[in-house]
Scaffold this motif. Structure first.
Motif, PDB file in Angstrom:
ATOM      1  N   ALA A 188       0.895  -1.156   0.000  1.00 49.64           N
ATOM      2  CA  ALA A 188       0.000   0.000   0.000  1.00 49.64           C
ATOM      3  C   ALA A 188       0.930   1.202   0.000  1.00 49.64           C
ATOM      4  N   LEU A 189       0.801   2.032  -1.022  1.00 54.37           N
ATOM      5  CA  LEU A 189       1.737   3.149  -1.177  1.00 54.37           C
ATOM      6  C   LEU A 189       1.139   4.420  -0.620  1.00 54.37           C
ATOM      7  N   GLY A 190       1.887   5.085   0.241  1.00 59.29           N
ATOM      8  CA  GLY A 190       1.399   6.346   0.795  1.00 59.29           C
ATOM      9  C   GLY A 190       1.776   6.471   2.251  1.00 59.29           C
ATOM     10  N   THR A 191       1.804   7.715   2.694  1.00 60.34           N
ATOM     11  CA  THR A 191       2.227   7.991   4.072  1.00 60.34           C
ATOM     12  C   THR A 191       1.050   8.097   5.021  1.00 60.34           C
ATOM     13  N   SER A 192      -0.165   8.055   4.497  1.00 61.65           N
ATOM     14  CA  SER A 192      -1.320   8.348   5.348  1.00 61.65           C
ATOM     15  C   SER A 192      -1.520   7.248   6.385  1.00 61.65           C
ATOM     16  N   ARG A 193      -2.167   7.650   7.454  1.00 62.47           N
ATOM     17  CA  ARG A 193      -2.504   6.671   8.492  1.00 62.47           C
ATOM     18  C   ARG A 193      -3.359   5.558   7.888  1.00 62.47           C
ATOM     19  N   GLU A 194      -4.311   5.949   7.023  1.00 64.45           N
ATOM     20  CA  GLU A 194      -5.215   4.959   6.446  1.00 64.45           C
ATOM     21  C   GLU A 194      -4.447   3.922   5.631  1.00 64.45           C
ATOM     22  N   SER A 195      -3.498   4.412   4.840  1.00 65.70           N
ATOM     23  CA  SER A 195      -2.723   3.517   3.977  1.00 65.70           C
ATOM     24  C   SER A 195      -1.845   2.581   4.814  1.00 65.70           C
ATOM     25  N   CYS A 196      -1.189   3.133   5.842  1.00 63.39           N
ATOM     26  CA  CYS A 196      -0.338   2.311   6.716  1.00 63.39           C
ATOM     27  C   CYS A 196      -1.177   1.280   7.470  1.00 63.39           C
ATOM     28  N   ASP A 197      -2.340   1.715   7.945  1.00 58.85           N
ATOM     29  CA  ASP A 197      -3.205   0.791   8.681  1.00 58.85           C
ATOM     30  C   ASP A 197      -3.692  -0.334   7.765  1.00 58.85           C
ATOM     31  N   PHE A 198      -4.041   0.035   6.551  1.00 62.35           N
ATOM     32  CA  PHE A 198      -4.509  -0.972   5.595  1.00 62.35           C
ATOM     33  C   PHE A 198      -3.421  -2.011   5.347  1.00 62.35           C
ATOM     34  N   ALA A 199      -2.200  -1.509   5.132  1.00 64.55           N
ATOM     35  CA  ALA A 199      -1.072  -2.411   4.867  1.00 64.55           C
ATOM     36  C   ALA A 199      -0.851  -3.339   6.053  1.00 64.55           C
ATOM     37  N   ALA A 200      -0.919  -2.781   7.253  1.00 63.93           N
ATOM     38  CA  ALA A 200      -0.674  -3.594   8.445  1.00 63.93           C
ATOM     39  C   ALA A 200      -1.758  -4.658   8.604  1.00 63.93           C
ATOM     40  N   ARG A 201      -3.000  -4.248   8.368  1.00 59.60           N
ATOM     41  CA  ARG A 201      -4.125  -5.173   8.564  1.00 59.60           C
ATOM     42  C   ARG A 201      -4.093  -6.324   7.559  1.00 59.60           C
ATOM     43  N   HIS A 202      -3.593  -6.037   6.355  1.00 57.74           N
ATOM     44  CA  HIS A 202      -3.592  -7.066   5.314  1.00 57.74           C
ATOM     45  C   HIS A 202      -2.217  -7.683   5.085  1.00 57.74           C
ATOM     46  N   ARG A 203      -1.277  -7.393   5.983  1.00 61.73           N
ATOM     47  CA  ARG A 203       0.081  -7.938   5.875  1.00 61.73           C
ATOM     48  C   ARG A 203       0.731  -7.595   4.539  1.00 61.73           C
ATOM     49  N   HIS A 222       4.724   4.309  12.231  1.00 65.17           N
ATOM     50  CA  HIS A 222       3.298   4.029  12.471  1.00 65.17           C
ATOM     51  C   HIS A 222       2.913   2.675  11.855  1.00 65.17           C
ATOM     52  N   TYR A 223       3.419   2.434  10.662  1.00 67.84           N
ATOM     53  CA  TYR A 223       3.151   1.150   9.980  1.00 67.84           C
ATOM     54  C   TYR A 223       3.642  -0.026  10.826  1.00 67.84           C
ATOM     55  N   ARG A 224       4.891   0.090  11.311  1.00 63.22           N
ATOM     56  CA  ARG A 224       5.437  -1.015  12.109  1.00 63.22           C
ATOM     57  C   ARG A 224       4.652  -1.217  13.403  1.00 63.22           C
ATOM     58  N   GLU A 225       4.226  -0.116  14.008  1.00 68.71           N
ATOM     59  CA  GLU A 225       3.420  -0.230  15.243  1.00 68.71           C
ATOM     60  C   GLU A 225       2.100  -0.947  14.947  1.00 68.71           C
ATOM     61  N   GLN A 226       1.493  -0.594  13.820  1.00 69.83           N
ATOM     62  CA  GLN A 226       0.213  -1.233  13.466  1.00 69.83           C
ATOM     63  C   GLN A 226       0.416  -2.706  13.129  1.00 69.83           C
ATOM     64  N   CYS A 227       1.524  -3.027  12.467  1.00 69.00           N
ATOM     65  CA  CYS A 227       1.824  -4.439  12.178  1.00 69.00           C
ATOM     66  C   CYS A 227       1.923  -5.213  13.488  1.00 69.00           C
ATOM     67  N   ALA A 228       2.618  -4.626  14.470  1.00 75.13           N
ATOM     68  CA  ALA A 228       2.784  -5.297  15.770  1.00 75.13           C
ATOM     69  C   ALA A 228       1.408  -5.514  16.413  1.00 75.13           C
ATOM     70  N   ARG A 229       0.537  -4.492  16.272  1.00 76.54           N
ATOM     71  CA  ARG A 229      -0.808  -4.629  16.830  1.00 76.54           C
ATOM     72  C   ARG A 229      -1.567  -5.790  16.187  1.00 76.54           C
ATOM     73  N   HIS A 230      -1.252  -6.030  14.899  1.00 75.28           N
ATOM     74  CA  HIS A 230      -1.901  -7.146  14.201  1.00 75.28           C
ATOM     75  C   HIS A 230      -1.085  -8.431  14.321  1.00 75.28           C
ATOM     76  N   GLY A 231      -0.044  -8.400  15.135  1.00 77.47           N
ATOM     77  CA  GLY A 231       0.673  -9.626  15.473  1.00 77.47           C
ATOM     78  C   GLY A 231       1.712 -10.082  14.458  1.00 77.47           C
ATOM     79  N   TRP A 232       2.293  -9.156  13.725  1.00 83.24           N
ATOM     80  CA  TRP A 232       3.349  -9.580  12.803  1.00 83.24           C
ATOM     81  C   TRP A 232       4.376  -8.468  12.642  1.00 83.24           C
ATOM     82  N   GLU A 233       5.499  -8.825  12.057  1.00 83.22           N
ATOM     83  CA  GLU A 233       6.574  -7.853  11.881  1.00 83.22           C
ATOM     84  C   GLU A 233       6.984  -7.831  10.412  1.00 83.22           C
TER      85      GLU A 233
END
Lengths: 358, 191
Positions: A188-203, A222-233
């Motif tokens: 997911a390309l982009g700096t937005s919170r939405e884009s980072c969250d989407f990437a984290a949620r969908h690995r 922010h992306y890495r923090e969200q990935c951790a929240r979804h249980g992956w790195e």
């Protein structure tokens, strides 16, 4: 560090062109266009020989600056001519596309290119909202929904319908599916919170572009923090940084070249459109508001001699966490190919071999 | 507005809420699970949101429907009530015109799963894209009469989370069954 060459197709106009977007299509010269696409393949053969890992193509419209309105067509053409380079579509502009069609074409492409495809999905620059009459205020939501539908079309084994907010289909069941299973490496390309969250949620991977390292690091953190929240790195390769690089024999020479560059916005808009777009096109970096890029040139974050640039790449790896660099080695839209060829040669000889292990 | 009532179903007293006129649409999700989607559907259907009877007593459910004066109904069930709805469709196919299963739970009864291909009623399974379990896919895989539709940005309480989207697809399916896959959306901007 993996290294990607951002291919923009260098269209050299026989005479000066207007700079405002959209550029009148009547000013297009078909012969110059044909030369540009032939030149692209010659250049990419050299890029492949130099040892780049990827070539990337993007989607932009109504302008000679980046002559790839359909990145999928570009990628298919490149895949047919070059046998080693991984082809990164960074990327289809999702909100003004038919997501099911994108899923189908990318699956075809991945299969025909024998699994050499990487995909980046994005919202697009501010001007692109006008390409197919997209309401910029809906662009973010359409992007999120479209990306989710593309992933679903690639992975759902049963025919399905889609009852969305912006997209509705009663029947989806794509053939072929991608060669790479469950789907090609996707960002997911982009700096937005939405884009980072989407990437984290969908690995998925996360791709940021052009901004200074510290600013881009806010998004990747922010992306890495969200990935951790979804249980992956994420792996380093799942963080991509696209940037301008100006490499010359010496620092002084590089800075002199940078000063000589124009400060023209990549897709300059008429003042009334630009000002309206500033209020309608809302963007953010990890949740913090930022203005759309509608004035001024994109920053060049790697500048200097090979030694300097190698150190900058090292800092980029540390600060942004990027494991893939997608590089524009000379401003697209210039009327002289020589500086690009020189930069490629210098980069291939003195930088590329030294950043592999970063 | 929904009116409350009670009905005796094989000796069990079941509560229900009812609104609207037209073809009866019975939802076994229970009156406490009534959402805005039910209100939207009540513009077109006679909607009866009924307490779910125990899953195994479909005879009692059939009895309750009879006492409500309902001969054949469109039948809807969410989560565990989806299984009850499917059981009634197998037990008394003449009583079930069509099935709508909202985020159905996993089927725990191997015998029921084996019998899924026998369900004659046109069936719509709705899954939310935020529902990571997506246990309802088995219905699409096993039932020739089944359509699967993902409702974007919903988890399992689809009717509550996306009421307009939910009501539109349910109403369209109940009206047209298989033919609901053919778009009627009009794209003429100016004649």
């Amino acid at each position: 560090m993996k290294v990607s060459f951002f291919e923009t197709v260098r269209y050299l106009p026989p005479s000066a062109l207007p700079t405002e977007w959209p550029v009148p299509s009547g000013a297009y010269d078909p012969e110059a266009g044909a030369r540009a696409y032939r030149g692209m393949i010659e250049r990419l053969a050299y890029v492949e020989e130099l040892g780049f890992d990827w070539v990337s193509v993007s989607e932009h419209h109504y302008s000679p600056r980046i002559l790839t309105p359909s990145p999928i067509v570009s990628a298919a053409f490149i895949a047919a001519h070059l046998k080693k380079l991984t082809i990164a579509l960074l990327g289809p502009i999702v909100p003004h596309s038919n997501p099911v069609r994108v899923a189908e074409e990318l699956a075809m492409l991945d299969t025909m290119a024998q699994g050499r495809l990487v995909v980046g999905l994005l919202r697009g620059t501010a001007n692109e909202a006008m390409t197919y009459d997209l309401n910029p205020q809906e662009a973010r939501e359409r992007t999120d929904e479209g990306m989710e539908l593309i992933l679903r079309a690639w992975t759902e084994p049963q025919p399905f319908g889609w009852q969305g907010r912006h997209f509705q289909y009663r029947t989806v069941s794509i053939w072929p599916r991608p060669l790479q299973q469950p789907h090609p490496p996707t960002y997911a390309l982009g700096t937005s919170r939405e884009s980072c969250d989407f990437a984290a949620r969908h690995r998925l991977g996360c791709g940021v572009s052009y901004g200074p390292f510290e600013v881009m690091a806010r998004a990747t953190r922010h992306y890495r923090e969200q990935c951790a929240r979804h249980g992956w790195e994420p792996t380093p390769e799942q963080i991509l940084y696209r940037a301008n690089m100006l490499v010359a024999e010496t620092d002084d020479e590089a800075h002199a070249q940078l000063r000589a560059q124009s400060n023209q916005a990549p897709f300059a808009l008429r003042a009334g459109v630009r000002d309206a777009m500033m209020t309608l096109d809302s963007r953010n970096i990890a949740g913090e508001a930022r203005a759309p890029v509608v004035t001024g040139a994109l920053p060049t974050t790697f500048v200097g001699s090979p030694d300097t640039v190698v150190e900058q790449v090292r800092r980029c790896r540390e600060v942004v966490g990027a494991g893939v660099l997608d590089l524009s080695l000379h401003t697209p839209g210039s009327t002289d190919l020589e500086p690009l060829t020189r930069a490629l040669e210098l980069f291939g000889r003195k930088v590329l071999p030294r950043i592999r292990d970063i | 507005m929904f009116a409350e009532g009670h009905v005796d179903a094989g000796g069990v007293r079941l509560r229900y809420l009812e609104a609207g006129q037209g073809t009866p649409l019975v939802d076994l999700s229970g009156p406490d699970a009534t959402t805005r989607a039910h209100g939207l559907l009540a513009r077109q259907f006679r909607v009866i949101v009924l307490d779910p009877p125990p899953a195994t007593s479909v005879g009692a459910l059939a009895d309750g429907l009879r006492r409500l004066g309902l001969d054949a109904v469109d039948l809807m069930g969410a989560s565990s009530a989806a299984e009850t709805a499917v059981r009634l469709a197998l037990h008394a196919p003449e009583r079930v015109r069509a099935l709508v299963l909202e985020a159905p739970d996993a089927i725990r009864d191997a015998d029921l799963e084996r019998r899924l291909p026998d369900v004659a009623a046109p069936t719509l399974v709705l899954l939310g894209t935020r529902d990571e379990t997506a246990t309802g896919r088995v219905y699409k895989a096993r039932m020739p009469t089944c359509h699967l539709v993902y409702v974007y940005d919903a988890a399992r309480a689809i009717g509550a989370e996306r009421p307009e989207a939910f009501a539109e697809v349910v109403a369209d399916f109940l009206e047209r069954h298989d033919a609901f896959v053919i778009s009627r959306a009009r794209t003429v901007i100016y004649p």
